[in-house]
Design a protein around this motif. Sequence first.
Motif, mmCIF file in Angstrom:
data_model
loop_
_atom_site.group_PDB
_atom_site.id
_atom_site.type_symbol
_atom_site.label_atom_id
_atom_site.label_comp_id
_atom_site.label_asym_id
_atom_site.label_seq_id
_atom_site.Cartn_x
_atom_site.Cartn_y
_atom_site.Cartn_z
ATOM 1 N N ASN A 183 -12.102 28.721 8.485
ATOM 2 C CA ASN A 183 -12.731 29.625 7.325
ATOM 3 C C ASN A 183 -11.396 30.097 6.638
ATOM 4 N N LYS A 184 -10.678 28.950 6.624
ATOM 5 C CA LYS A 184 -9.584 30.250 5.660
ATOM 6 C C LYS A 184 -9.314 29.696 4.618
ATOM 7 N N MET A 185 -8.891 31.584 3.882
ATOM 8 C CA MET A 185 -8.887 31.876 2.726
ATOM 9 C C MET A 185 -7.894 31.186 1.961
ATOM 10 N N ILE A 186 -7.723 30.910 0.480
ATOM 11 C CA ILE A 186 -6.123 30.248 0.167
ATOM 12 C C ILE A 186 -5.219 31.068 -0.508
ATOM 13 N N THR A 187 -4.713 31.694 -0.763
ATOM 14 C CA THR A 187 -3.913 32.502 -2.437
ATOM 15 C C THR A 187 -2.811 31.748 -1.307
ATOM 16 N N GLU A 188 -2.295 31.657 -2.917
ATOM 17 C CA GLU A 188 -1.580 30.277 -3.066
ATOM 18 C C GLU A 188 -0.546 30.031 -4.127
ATOM 19 N N ASN A 189 0.455 30.014 -4.420
ATOM 20 C CA ASN A 189 0.744 29.420 -6.238
ATOM 21 C C ASN A 189 1.542 28.404 -6.010
ATOM 22 N N PHE A 190 2.234 27.064 -6.787
ATOM 23 C CA PHE A 190 2.274 25.988 -6.443
ATOM 24 C C PHE A 190 3.449 25.475 -8.096
ATOM 25 N N ASN A 191 4.700 24.982 -8.471
ATOM 26 C CA ASN A 191 5.720 24.957 -8.724
ATOM 27 C C ASN A 191 5.904 23.918 -8.961
ATOM 28 N N ASN A 192 5.871 22.711 -9.808
ATOM 29 C CA ASN A 192 6.305 21.280 -9.622
ATOM 30 C C ASN A 192 6.020 21.014 -8.046
ATOM 31 N N VAL B 216 0.959 -1.554 0.051
ATOM 32 C CA VAL B 216 0.112 -0.226 -0.072
ATOM 33 C C VAL B 216 0.614 0.930 0.179
ATOM 34 N N ALA B 217 2.468 0.945 1.125
ATOM 35 C CA ALA B 217 2.448 2.414 1.111
ATOM 36 C C ALA B 217 3.683 2.139 -0.116
ATOM 37 N N LEU B 218 4.417 1.155 -1.390
ATOM 38 C CA LEU B 218 4.506 1.514 -2.602
ATOM 39 C C LEU B 218 3.989 2.529 -3.164
ATOM 40 N N SER B 219 2.235 1.834 -3.464
ATOM 41 C CA SER B 219 1.708 2.206 -4.423
ATOM 42 C C SER B 219 0.375 3.587 -4.365
ATOM 43 N N GLN B 220 1.094 4.734 -3.334
ATOM 44 C CA GLN B 220 0.533 5.527 -3.199
ATOM 45 C C GLN B 220 1.053 6.961 -4.400
ATOM 46 N N THR B 221 -0.074 7.805 -4.428
ATOM 47 C CA THR B 221 0.488 8.796 -5.325
ATOM 48 C C THR B 221 1.644 9.483 -4.951
ATOM 49 N N LYS B 222 3.037 9.725 -6.014
ATOM 50 C CA LYS B 222 3.894 10.884 -5.263
ATOM 51 C C LYS B 222 4.143 11.444 -7.007
ATOM 52 N N ASN B 223 3.166 11.926 -6.952
ATOM 53 C CA ASN B 223 3.435 13.437 -8.087
ATOM 54 C C ASN B 223 3.814 14.172 -7.231
ATOM 55 N N ASP B 224 5.394 14.684 -8.223
ATOM 56 C CA ASP B 224 5.801 16.053 -7.672
ATOM 57 C C ASP B 224 6.001 16.683 -8.108
ATOM 58 N N SER B 225 5.041 16.863 -9.518
ATOM 59 C CA SER B 225 5.438 17.979 -10.849
ATOM 60 C C SER B 225 3.851 18.578 -10.830
ATOM 61 N N ILE B 226 3.209 19.119 -9.802
ATOM 62 C CA ILE B 226 2.224 19.422 -9.902
ATOM 63 C C ILE B 226 2.050 20.657 -10.141
ATOM 64 N N THR B 227 1.564 21.586 -11.063
ATOM 65 C CA THR B 227 1.276 22.870 -10.378
ATOM 66 C C THR B 227 -0.214 23.709 -11.283
ATOM 67 N N ILE B 228 0.087 24.214 -9.474
ATOM 68 C CA ILE B 228 -1.567 25.431 -9.731
ATOM 69 C C ILE B 228 -1.753 25.910 -8.380
ATOM 70 N N SER B 229 -2.410 27.241 -9.335
ATOM 71 C CA SER B 229 -2.360 28.321 -8.479
ATOM 72 C C SER B 229 -4.149 28.627 -7.457
ATOM 73 N N PHE B 230 -3.738 29.596 -6.530
ATOM 74 C CA PHE B 230 -5.421 29.128 -5.839
ATOM 75 C C PHE B 230 -5.756 31.148 -5.599
ATOM 76 N N ASP B 231 -6.332 31.778 -5.660
ATOM 77 C CA ASP B 231 -6.829 32.951 -5.724
ATOM 78 C C ASP B 231 -8.073 33.550 -4.843
ATOM 79 N N ASN B 232 -7.591 33.163 -2.868
ATOM 80 C CA ASN B 232 -8.555 33.804 -2.080
ATOM 81 C C ASN B 232 -9.793 32.968 -2.025
#
Length: 915
Positions: free
Chosen positions: A60-69, A15-31
Amino acid sequence: MKNTLFIFLFFFQIVALSQTKNDSITISFDNETISQSLKKLEEKQSLSFYYDAKWLESENKMITENFNNSSLEDILTKLFTNTSLNYFIDNNKIILTQNRIVYDYFVDNYFKPENNKNANSSVNTTNKNSITNFDNDVIYIGKQKKGSTSSTNELTGFIKNIETDEPVKNVKIKVNNKKIETTTDDNGFYKLELPTGMHIITVEVLNTKGNSKKIFINENGTLDFNISQKSIGIKEIVITNKIQTKIKTSVVGATSIDLENMKNVPILLGEQDVFKIATIMPGIKTTGEGSSGLNVRGGNADQNLILVDDISLYNPFHFLGFFSSVNPYSLKSVTIYKGSIPVEYGGRLSSVIDLKTKKPNNTKLSGEGGIGPVTSNLFVNVPVVKDKSAVIAGFRATYSDWILKSLNDEKLKRSGASFYDFFTKYNHEINENNSIQASLYYSDDKFKLTSDSLINYNNRLLGINWSHKFSKRMSSQLLVNNSDYKYGLNYSNDNDIDKSFNSGFQINETNAQLKFENNLNNKFTVSYGLSGKLYKVNPGYLNANEPTSLIVPINLNNEKALESSVYLKTEAKLTDKLLINIGGRYTTFSNLGPNTQRIYEDGLPKNDATLIETKEYKNNEVIKRYGGFEPRVSARYMLTNSLSAKVGYDKTYQYIHLLSTNTTQSPTDIWKLSDINVKPQAGEQFSIGLYKNLNEVYEISLEAYTKKSKNLLDYKTGANIVLSDKIETELLQGEGKSYGVELLIKKTTGKLNGWIAYTYSRSFIKLDSQFKDERVNNGEFFASNFDKPHDFNTVLNYKITKRYSFSLNFVYQTGRPITYPIGKYEYAGSEYTLYSDRNKFRIPDYYRVDLSFNIEGNHKIKKLAHSFWNISIYNLLGRNNPYSIYFVTENGQVKGYKTSIFAIAIPTITYNFKF
């Protein structure tokens, strides 16, 4: 067993070896909310999130963040920081949990036996027992974090009664199956140090609901208790923690009055009276029976700051001192600080008498009242908006006027005496952190001992208090209030109306105060604030009632002054045994114009011959400024668990003085502000005490004090202070000293309870000058008017059954000082009386015995009202105690006479009820 273990380990490894290890996600959140962010991840990364939607609604948390890879774990960790959410990744499925961590490996100690007493619960450990205990009733405190090494956490909170919304103080909170416990302070606050894991927290109060909670604590957090206390049957509930509180605080010389049991103490005419109860406690006296004013630790009556919800009360007595002007049913607590005066209070040398009224209950209608031989009293609590606002109101009045007019004696028919007082308070809970209280108090007295003179005096108090909580540990109060006291004398001469007149006096005080309190932790508390007080005084007036009168009107110049202060205090628990309280207060006093001041030559007596000039001051111009620093220090050391020693030092300034023509305080006394010719009083007190709790039954305290004062006011021989525009020429200012020892033995439980109080104290004053007319008793210290070395009081209550009891008072006091005529002499053909040194002799000693029989109604829960009857006899032995002694010359001989207030036994029956 080994095969089974191997299979489980192999399965979790896959199970541990089959978990997703995606290290190249690029996504942005704006408030974006957490819910919106998770949906965006699901759409862009083909992920599936599993959770309860209610969990996200509370975040009540609002998220503004940019993620690159970035890796999925980095993104989720960032999203859930400062929330209660954790996550577990299984391929493209992400399972959210609240607070808990789901592990994909066996944690340490998993296979340890459940009954192993040394097994510890930590962040990275769990066991079968702890897993089965998790259910919907568990309260999670904090959030589990991987890699955390913390094994103990701080749990704090407040405990309050849900019916009254009042803090529950001095109760024990303990952790089941562990030797961990603590006690709430006066604000209902507690603190516990707990290991990470599952616990059951219990508030140990008899007959309560909502007093146990199951928690799983991962990090520091808060947990409040709202408990419900219900009456059951007629079982007696005894709280003994008050004894512990007195032992453990750092305050020296504080006296609290038990308002609940006050009704059992025999008092004149059956009227419950906190001030009369105070006079049978150590260190508090009066000059005589029926007299107004209190003398605390050798201080004058004007040296007591009397506060009703932090508003100054200038005349706390009705009926020339026989009754308190404060409705007893409206009071929640009464504390008298004879030493260790809290740093937020100032302006008086001897004591602070802090009267706190009840907080309106916004959940239910209630009330109480009493009917006595000369007064009746009613107090009600009415919710206005349930769980939000409520109002209380109390009204008390006497029918003594009606009684006097029904008598056959013509003189008594033409006399009169009446009073009433009214109090109301409104409380509104704006939200969890803000509340506002508004109070109004008014009292009015009228009496005439002769048919031609009517004296009327009244108090009016008005105040608003805004309380705000910044956090669980920090709070503030903003107080704005006004106090007004005035009296008037109306003289009507029926035979010659041109001789009729009216006169009076008034003092008005406006106060604004901002206070902060910060509980930094369980060892340090800091309090600080500032205040400003504006005095306005009309020192006196005299006006004719008729326009044809030959009486010359007198209107003394009004006085005005501003008193400002700042204070800072910290209480530190240095060790389990040592507690210290260090504070300071700085005050400034400015006497302001418009006014006129008489300037005299320095170093010479103040009289017309030494007058240099009369100086005029404009509006708000500073006439004279005084000020000084007032240190307040006290400390407590626990010698044993039931014995403590305390020391305290106080310095105070008093900028306002009471001018009286009598030995005791009276309604026609006037208040005088410090100015160019009258200096402020100053005092220093050092006190020490031992406090013992004996088997949680007896409270024993032994306190000693010594006090020095300067600039105390007294009068020249033959002084006339009534409506004088040059009052400073009649006054003397000198030194004072007092000392004493106070013993209190108190028993609060059992069929026989009560207290024994003994005080040995001395009070002296010295009026010295190089000029003979300003020197008294050759400039030596002499006994003050209220010097009574021995004061012994006993209050005993004996419960025959739950409903019937007896109460007994015994009071003994040394007679107060007096000046006697000791001879006569002739001068210039006239004969004069020669008097002794001032206060060289004493009137006879005073003692009195009072008895009462108390009958409570039945203790059924469901009844319209609960009742209480009190049958008492004041001065049971009919002792003719002298109040004063005076002398007259008859046929060339000087004869002495004594006056008494009550020379016979006075029976009383009163009825009290509560619903």
